[in-house]
Write a protein that holds these residues in place. Structure first.
Motif, PDB file in Angstrom:
ATOM      1  N   TYR A  39      16.501 -68.855 -53.370  1.00 17.38           N
ATOM      2  CA  TYR A  39      17.301 -68.025 -54.324  1.00 17.38           C
ATOM      3  C   TYR A  39      16.941 -68.414 -55.731  1.00 17.38           C
ATOM      4  O   TYR A  39      17.371 -67.543 -56.545  1.00 17.38           O
ATOM      5  CB  TYR A  39      18.789 -68.444 -53.870  1.00 17.38           C
ATOM      6  CG  TYR A  39      19.357 -67.656 -52.682  1.00 17.38           C
ATOM      7  CD1 TYR A  39      20.000 -66.522 -52.957  1.00 17.38           C
ATOM      8  CD2 TYR A  39      18.928 -68.132 -51.369  1.00 17.38           C
ATOM      9  CE1 TYR A  39      20.470 -65.838 -52.062  1.00 17.38           C
ATOM     10  CE2 TYR A  39      19.526 -67.364 -50.254  1.00 17.38           C
ATOM     11  CZ  TYR A  39      20.052 -66.424 -50.412  1.00 17.38           C
ATOM     12  OH  TYR A  39      20.623 -65.634 -49.366  1.00 17.38           O
ATOM     13  N   TYR A  58      28.333 -72.409 -50.227  1.00 14.25           N
ATOM     14  CA  TYR A  58      27.730 -73.732 -50.575  1.00 14.25           C
ATOM     15  C   TYR A  58      27.964 -73.734 -52.036  1.00 14.25           C
ATOM     16  O   TYR A  58      28.378 -75.018 -52.680  1.00 14.25           O
ATOM     17  CB  TYR A  58      26.061 -73.788 -50.403  1.00 14.25           C
ATOM     18  CG  TYR A  58      25.585 -75.064 -50.881  1.00 14.25           C
ATOM     19  CD1 TYR A  58      25.486 -76.392 -50.178  1.00 14.25           C
ATOM     20  CD2 TYR A  58      24.849 -75.103 -51.930  1.00 14.25           C
ATOM     21  CE1 TYR A  58      25.043 -77.468 -50.668  1.00 14.25           C
ATOM     22  CE2 TYR A  58      24.085 -76.153 -52.449  1.00 14.25           C
ATOM     23  CZ  TYR A  58      24.176 -77.351 -51.860  1.00 14.25           C
ATOM     24  OH  TYR A  58      23.504 -78.573 -52.269  1.00 14.25           O
ATOM     25  N   GLN A  59      27.573 -72.797 -52.658  1.00 16.04           N
ATOM     26  CA  GLN A  59      27.891 -72.837 -54.257  1.00 16.04           C
ATOM     27  C   GLN A  59      29.457 -72.887 -54.635  1.00 16.04           C
ATOM     28  O   GLN A  59      29.825 -73.570 -55.497  1.00 16.04           O
ATOM     29  CB  GLN A  59      27.476 -71.478 -55.090  1.00 16.04           C
ATOM     30  CG  GLN A  59      25.793 -71.267 -54.918  1.00 16.04           C
ATOM     31  CD  GLN A  59      25.319 -72.335 -55.770  1.00 16.04           C
ATOM     32  OE1 GLN A  59      25.505 -73.635 -55.903  1.00 16.04           O
ATOM     33  NE2 GLN A  59      24.298 -72.010 -56.503  1.00 16.04           N
ATOM     34  N   ILE A  94      24.812 -69.425 -48.469  1.00 14.77           N
ATOM     35  CA  ILE A  94      24.566 -69.838 -50.078  1.00 14.77           C
ATOM     36  C   ILE A  94      25.883 -69.655 -50.865  1.00 14.77           C
ATOM     37  O   ILE A  94      26.321 -70.686 -51.853  1.00 14.77           O
ATOM     38  CB  ILE A  94      23.379 -69.072 -50.541  1.00 14.77           C
ATOM     39  CG1 ILE A  94      22.190 -69.457 -50.041  1.00 14.77           C
ATOM     40  CG2 ILE A  94      23.326 -69.321 -52.020  1.00 14.77           C
ATOM     41  CD1 ILE A  94      21.837 -70.837 -50.245  1.00 14.77           C
ATOM     42  N   LEU A 119      17.646 -72.910 -51.035  1.00 13.26           N
ATOM     43  CA  LEU A 119      17.829 -72.742 -52.544  1.00 13.26           C
ATOM     44  C   LEU A 119      16.878 -72.393 -53.419  1.00 13.26           C
ATOM     45  O   LEU A 119      16.871 -71.949 -54.302  1.00 13.26           O
ATOM     46  CB  LEU A 119      18.426 -74.374 -52.744  1.00 13.26           C
ATOM     47  CG  LEU A 119      19.747 -74.949 -52.137  1.00 13.26           C
ATOM     48  CD1 LEU A 119      20.119 -76.400 -52.384  1.00 13.26           C
ATOM     49  CD2 LEU A 119      20.808 -74.011 -52.482  1.00 13.26           C
ATOM     50  N   LYS A 175      31.266 -74.718 -52.751  1.00 14.23           N
ATOM     51  CA  LYS A 175      31.731 -75.927 -52.417  1.00 14.23           C
ATOM     52  C   LYS A 175      32.825 -75.914 -51.206  1.00 14.23           C
ATOM     53  O   LYS A 175      33.533 -76.666 -51.005  1.00 14.23           O
ATOM     54  CB  LYS A 175      32.266 -77.038 -53.613  1.00 14.23           C
ATOM     55  CG  LYS A 175      31.153 -77.407 -54.526  1.00 14.23           C
ATOM     56  CD  LYS A 175      31.646 -78.138 -55.591  1.00 14.23           C
ATOM     57  CE  LYS A 175      30.784 -78.493 -56.451  1.00 14.23           C
ATOM     58  NZ  LYS A 175      29.358 -78.164 -56.749  1.00 14.23           N
TER      59      LYS A 175
END
Length: 115
Positions: free
Chosen positions: A101, A42-43, A39, A98, A45
């Motif tokens: 979270y 991913y956040q 995560i 997602l 990028k």
């Protein structure tokens, strides 16, 4: 006990309730750590590869981590997609991850506001 400690305890109770609502999808600490790394990447990028994750020796052996990634995939929290280099697999969180979270964030906000 200080207000901050009580807020944290309230947060832990909310997380426990959240886990009890998702009985079939309870994560162990290794799976949670892996999903946190996925995560965060991913956040930011940034792409994260299976090889990157199974090399995290602080979390366990390569076999253990590979098994936990398979579990996360089977539970619907991650998917593995072919990278530009077809030999490598990129790991990305699913909508379910997602949402998890988002729910954890809501629990944290509620615990902080309640104090």
């Amino acid at each position: 006990m200080s207000i901050n400690k009580i807020s944290y305890l309230r947060f832990l109770n909310m997380l426990d309730a959240l886990d009890r609502m998702n009985l079939g999808k309870k994560l162990d600490c290794t799976e949670e750590s892996l999903l946190d790394k996925i995560i965060l990447s991913y956040q930011a990028k940034e792409s994260v590869l299976v090889g990157d994750l199974i090399s995290l020796s602080a979390l366990g052996s390569q076999a253990t981590l590979h098994g936990r990634l398979k579990n996360l995939n089977a539970m619907g929290y991650i998917k593995m997609a072919a990278n530009v280099d077809g030999r490598k697999k990129e790991v990305v969180p699913t909508k379910l991850a997602l949402k998890r979270y988002e729910e954890i964030s809501k629990c944290l906000e509620k615990a902080a506001k309640a104090s």
